[in-house]
Design a protein around this motif. Structure first.
Motif, PDB file in Angstrom:
ATOM      1  N   TYR A  74     -39.638  24.754   8.314  1.00 34.07           N
ATOM      2  CA  TYR A  74     -39.547  23.643   8.823  1.00 34.07           C
ATOM      3  C   TYR A  74     -38.625  22.542   8.342  1.00 34.07           C
ATOM      4  CZ  TYR A  74     -44.040  23.994  12.086  1.00 34.07           C
ATOM      5  OH  TYR A  74     -45.212  24.622  12.519  1.00 34.07           O
ATOM      6  N   LEU A  75     -37.797  21.750   9.269  1.00 38.08           N
ATOM      7  CA  LEU A  75     -37.147  21.077   7.925  1.00 38.08           C
ATOM      8  C   LEU A  75     -37.221  19.192   8.378  1.00 38.08           C
ATOM      9  CD1 LEU A  75     -34.244  20.903   5.288  1.00 38.08           C
ATOM     10  CD2 LEU A  75     -33.074  21.327   7.908  1.00 38.08           C
ATOM     11  N   GLN A  76     -38.171  19.268   7.888  1.00 32.82           N
ATOM     12  CA  GLN A  76     -37.429  17.352   8.622  1.00 32.82           C
ATOM     13  C   GLN A  76     -35.999  16.772   7.596  1.00 32.82           C
ATOM     14  OE1 GLN A  76     -39.652  15.704  10.238  1.00 32.82           O
ATOM     15  NE2 GLN A  76     -38.623  14.167   9.995  1.00 32.82           N
ATOM     16  N   MET A  77     -35.819  15.726   9.025  1.00 28.46           N
ATOM     17  CA  MET A  77     -34.314  15.288   7.968  1.00 28.46           C
ATOM     18  C   MET A  77     -34.666  14.306   8.833  1.00 28.46           C
ATOM     19  SD  MET A  77     -31.706  18.376   9.275  1.00 28.46           S
ATOM     20  CE  MET A  77     -32.352  17.878  11.206  1.00 28.46           C
ATOM     21  N   ASP A  78     -34.269  13.270   7.623  1.00 28.19           N
ATOM     22  CA  ASP A  78     -34.665  11.478   7.733  1.00 28.19           C
ATOM     23  C   ASP A  78     -33.425  11.327   7.283  1.00 28.19           C
ATOM     24  OD1 ASP A  78     -37.579  12.308   6.482  1.00 28.19           O
ATOM     25  OD2 ASP A  78     -37.374  11.699   9.010  1.00 28.19           O
ATOM     26  N   SER A  79     -32.806   9.687   7.258  1.00 24.15           N
ATOM     27  CA  SER A  79     -31.955   8.824   6.626  1.00 24.15           C
ATOM     28  C   SER A  79     -30.492   9.554   7.244  1.00 24.15           C
ATOM     29  CB  SER A  79     -31.674   8.672   5.934  1.00 24.15           C
ATOM     30  OG  SER A  79     -33.288   7.997   5.421  1.00 24.15           O
ATOM     31  N   LEU A  80     -30.359  10.306   8.457  1.00 22.77           N
ATOM     32  CA  LEU A  80     -29.853  11.316   8.973  1.00 22.77           C
ATOM     33  C   LEU A  80     -27.987  10.871   8.505  1.00 22.77           C
ATOM     34  CD1 LEU A  80     -30.688  13.662  11.530  1.00 22.77           C
ATOM     35  CD2 LEU A  80     -29.495  14.221   9.396  1.00 22.77           C
ATOM     36  N   LYS A  81     -27.042  11.738   8.312  1.00 22.47           N
ATOM     37  CA  LYS A  81     -25.504  10.712   8.124  1.00 22.47           C
ATOM     38  C   LYS A  81     -24.755  11.192   8.989  1.00 22.47           C
ATOM     39  CE  LYS A  81     -26.363   9.786   3.212  1.00 22.47           C
ATOM     40  NZ  LYS A  81     -25.981   9.516   2.224  1.00 22.47           N
ATOM     41  N   PRO A  82     -23.591  10.867   9.108  1.00 19.90           N
ATOM     42  CA  PRO A  82     -22.672  12.203  10.319  1.00 19.90           C
ATOM     43  C   PRO A  82     -21.783  13.042   9.259  1.00 19.90           C
ATOM     44  CG  PRO A  82     -21.959   9.476  10.430  1.00 19.90           C
ATOM     45  CD  PRO A  82     -23.203   9.403   9.515  1.00 19.90           C
ATOM     46  N   GLU A  83     -21.843  13.516   8.229  1.00 19.01           N
ATOM     47  CA  GLU A  83     -21.497  14.219   7.260  1.00 19.01           C
ATOM     48  C   GLU A  83     -22.189  15.220   7.022  1.00 19.01           C
ATOM     49  OE1 GLU A  83     -21.544  11.406   6.511  1.00 19.01           O
ATOM     50  OE2 GLU A  83     -22.128  11.170   4.308  1.00 19.01           O
ATOM     51  N   ASP A  84     -24.467  14.791   8.165  1.00 20.91           N
ATOM     52  CA  ASP A  84     -24.721  16.093   8.351  1.00 20.91           C
ATOM     53  C   ASP A  84     -24.654  16.777   9.594  1.00 20.91           C
ATOM     54  OD1 ASP A  84     -27.550  13.601   7.146  1.00 20.91           O
ATOM     55  OD2 ASP A  84     -26.851  15.868   5.686  1.00 20.91           O
ATOM     56  N   THR A  85     -23.979  16.668  10.106  1.00 19.77           N
ATOM     57  CA  THR A  85     -23.304  17.274  11.606  1.00 19.77           C
ATOM     58  C   THR A  85     -22.844  19.004  11.157  1.00 19.77           C
ATOM     59  OG1 THR A  85     -22.452  15.437  12.233  1.00 19.77           O
ATOM     60  CG2 THR A  85     -22.161  17.216  13.215  1.00 19.77           C
ATOM     61  N   ALA A  86     -23.498  19.123  11.483  1.00 15.90           N
ATOM     62  CA  ALA A  86     -23.531  21.360  11.771  1.00 15.90           C
ATOM     63  C   ALA A  86     -24.472  21.715  12.754  1.00 15.90           C
ATOM     64  CB  ALA A  86     -23.596  21.159   9.660  1.00 15.90           C
ATOM     65  N   VAL A  87     -24.210  23.150  13.005  1.00  8.49           N
ATOM     66  CA  VAL A  87     -24.892  23.705  13.193  1.00  8.49           C
ATOM     67  C   VAL A  87     -26.018  24.132  11.762  1.00  8.49           C
ATOM     68  CG1 VAL A  87     -25.202  26.634  13.355  1.00  8.49           C
ATOM     69  CG2 VAL A  87     -23.493  24.782  14.385  1.00  8.49           C
ATOM     70  N   TYR A  88     -26.985  23.983  11.891  1.00  8.66           N
ATOM     71  CA  TYR A  88     -28.120  24.547  10.930  1.00  8.66           C
ATOM     72  C   TYR A  88     -29.151  25.941  11.551  1.00  8.66           C
ATOM     73  CZ  TYR A  88     -27.743  20.252   9.010  1.00  8.66           C
ATOM     74  OH  TYR A  88     -27.425  18.978   8.184  1.00  8.66           O
ATOM     75  N   TYR A  89     -28.905  26.913   9.791  1.00  7.43           N
ATOM     76  CA  TYR A  89     -29.668  28.120  10.668  1.00  7.43           C
ATOM     77  C   TYR A  89     -30.612  28.589   9.632  1.00  7.43           C
ATOM     78  CZ  TYR A  89     -24.813  29.752  12.078  1.00  7.43           C
ATOM     79  OH  TYR A  89     -23.256  29.243  13.237  1.00  7.43           O
ATOM     80  N   CYS A  90     -31.965  28.513   9.707  1.00  7.09           N
ATOM     81  CA  CYS A  90     -32.840  29.784   9.187  1.00  7.09           C
ATOM     82  C   CYS A  90     -32.633  31.087   8.411  1.00  7.09           C
ATOM     83  CB  CYS A  90     -34.028  29.304   8.880  1.00  7.09           C
ATOM     84  SG  CYS A  90     -34.328  30.185  10.945  1.00  7.09           S
ATOM     85  N   ALA A  91     -32.912  31.741   6.957  1.00  3.77           N
ATOM     86  CA  ALA A  91     -32.969  32.527   6.764  1.00  3.77           C
ATOM     87  C   ALA A  91     -34.516  33.018   5.891  1.00  3.77           C
ATOM     88  CB  ALA A  91     -31.144  31.990   5.944  1.00  3.77           C
ATOM     89  N   ALA A  92     -34.253  34.473   5.355  1.00  3.66           N
ATOM     90  CA  ALA A  92     -35.231  34.886   5.590  1.00  3.66           C
ATOM     91  C   ALA A  92     -35.135  35.786   4.085  1.00  3.66           C
ATOM     92  CB  ALA A  92     -36.672  35.513   6.296  1.00  3.66           C
ATOM     93  N   SER A  93     -35.803  35.628   2.895  1.00  2.00           N
ATOM     94  CA  SER A  93     -35.762  37.237   2.395  1.00  2.00           C
ATOM     95  C   SER A  93     -36.631  37.898   1.541  1.00  2.00           C
ATOM     96  CB  SER A  93     -34.970  36.492   1.155  1.00  2.00           C
ATOM     97  OG  SER A  93     -34.938  37.553  -0.163  1.00  2.00           O
ATOM     98  N   ARG A  94     -36.977  39.199   1.338  1.00  2.00           N
ATOM     99  CA  ARG A  94     -37.565  39.809   0.794  1.00  2.00           C
ATOM    100  C   ARG A  94     -38.077  40.367  -0.288  1.00  2.00           C
ATOM    101  NH1 ARG A  94     -35.441  44.891   4.535  1.00  2.00           N
ATOM    102  NH2 ARG A  94     -33.989  43.906   3.187  1.00  2.00           N
ATOM    103  N   ALA A  95     -37.138  39.506  -1.111  1.00  2.00           N
ATOM    104  CA  ALA A  95     -37.200  39.865  -2.364  1.00  2.00           C
ATOM    105  C   ALA A  95     -38.139  38.572  -3.244  1.00  2.00           C
ATOM    106  CB  ALA A  95     -35.672  39.034  -2.867  1.00  2.00           C
ATOM    107  N   ILE A  96     -39.078  39.763  -4.314  1.00  2.00           N
ATOM    108  CA  ILE A  96     -39.821  39.299  -4.487  1.00  2.00           C
ATOM    109  C   ILE A  96     -39.656  38.059  -5.639  1.00  2.00           C
ATOM    110  CG2 ILE A  96     -41.763  39.050  -6.314  1.00  2.00           C
ATOM    111  CD1 ILE A  96     -42.343  42.720  -5.163  1.00  2.00           C
ATOM    112  N   THR A  97     -38.632  38.500  -6.389  1.00  2.00           N
ATOM    113  CA  THR A  97     -38.014  37.477  -7.132  1.00  2.00           C
ATOM    114  C   THR A  97     -36.773  37.374  -6.700  1.00  2.00           C
ATOM    115  OG1 THR A  97     -38.880  38.200  -8.719  1.00  2.00           O
ATOM    116  CG2 THR A  97     -37.199  37.006  -9.347  1.00  2.00           C
ATOM    117  N   MET A  98     -35.862  36.316  -6.611  1.00  2.00           N
ATOM    118  CA  MET A  98     -34.574  35.525  -6.675  1.00  2.00           C
ATOM    119  C   MET A  98     -33.865  35.124  -7.302  1.00  2.00           C
ATOM    120  SD  MET A  98     -35.078  34.297  -2.399  1.00  2.00           S
ATOM    121  CE  MET A  98     -33.374  33.503  -1.862  1.00  2.00           C
TER     122      MET A  98
END
Length: 126
Positions: free
Chosen positions: A80-104
């Motif tokens: 999840y991504l809880q977004m509070d106090s949103l601003k106009p500059e937060d306008t965007a397409v939001y993407y989630c991602a996942a990594s298999r790496a044990i260490t990044m």
């Protein structure tokens, strides 16, 4: 093959809140690091937030610290991504991602992630 599906985007007034969800298709993803990125019109995709596999370590872009919170429910294969106090500059397409790496090496780097969702639009009006 892991599939990620984002939801929760929409139109909100400045100062408002939204909660994005990213559901995964595979149970193995509970051991993966997860992250959120965003891309505004005419701009490059940028890092927003990262969580290690159990939520014990999180990182945020400086622009969202104190306003956004990443969390995960491994029993539901969802981040999840809880977004509070949103601003106009937060306008965007939001993407989630996942990594298999044990260490990044660099959780803020797009290249570190193996799977991506299709994105969800967040629009903040002034």
């Amino acid at each position: 093959q892991v599939q990620l599906v984002e939801s929760g985007g929409g139109l909100v007034q400045a100062g408002g809140s939204l909660r994005l969800s990213c559901a995964a298709s595979a149970r193995t993803i509970s051991t993966y690091a997860r992250a959120w990125f965003r891309q505004a019109p005419g701009k490059e995709r940028e890092f927003v937030a990262h969580s290690n596999w159990n939520g014990g370590n999180t990182y945020y872009a400086e622009s969202v610290i104190g306003r956004f919170t990443i969390s995960r429910d491994n029993a539901k294969n969802t981040v999840y991504l809880q977004m509070d106090s949103l601003k106009p500059e937060d306008t965007a397409v939001y993407y989630c991602a996942a990594s298999r790496a044990i260490t990044m090496r660099s959780p803020r780097n797009m290249g570190e992630y193996d799977y991506w969702g299709q994105g969800t639009q967040v629009t903040v009006s002034s």
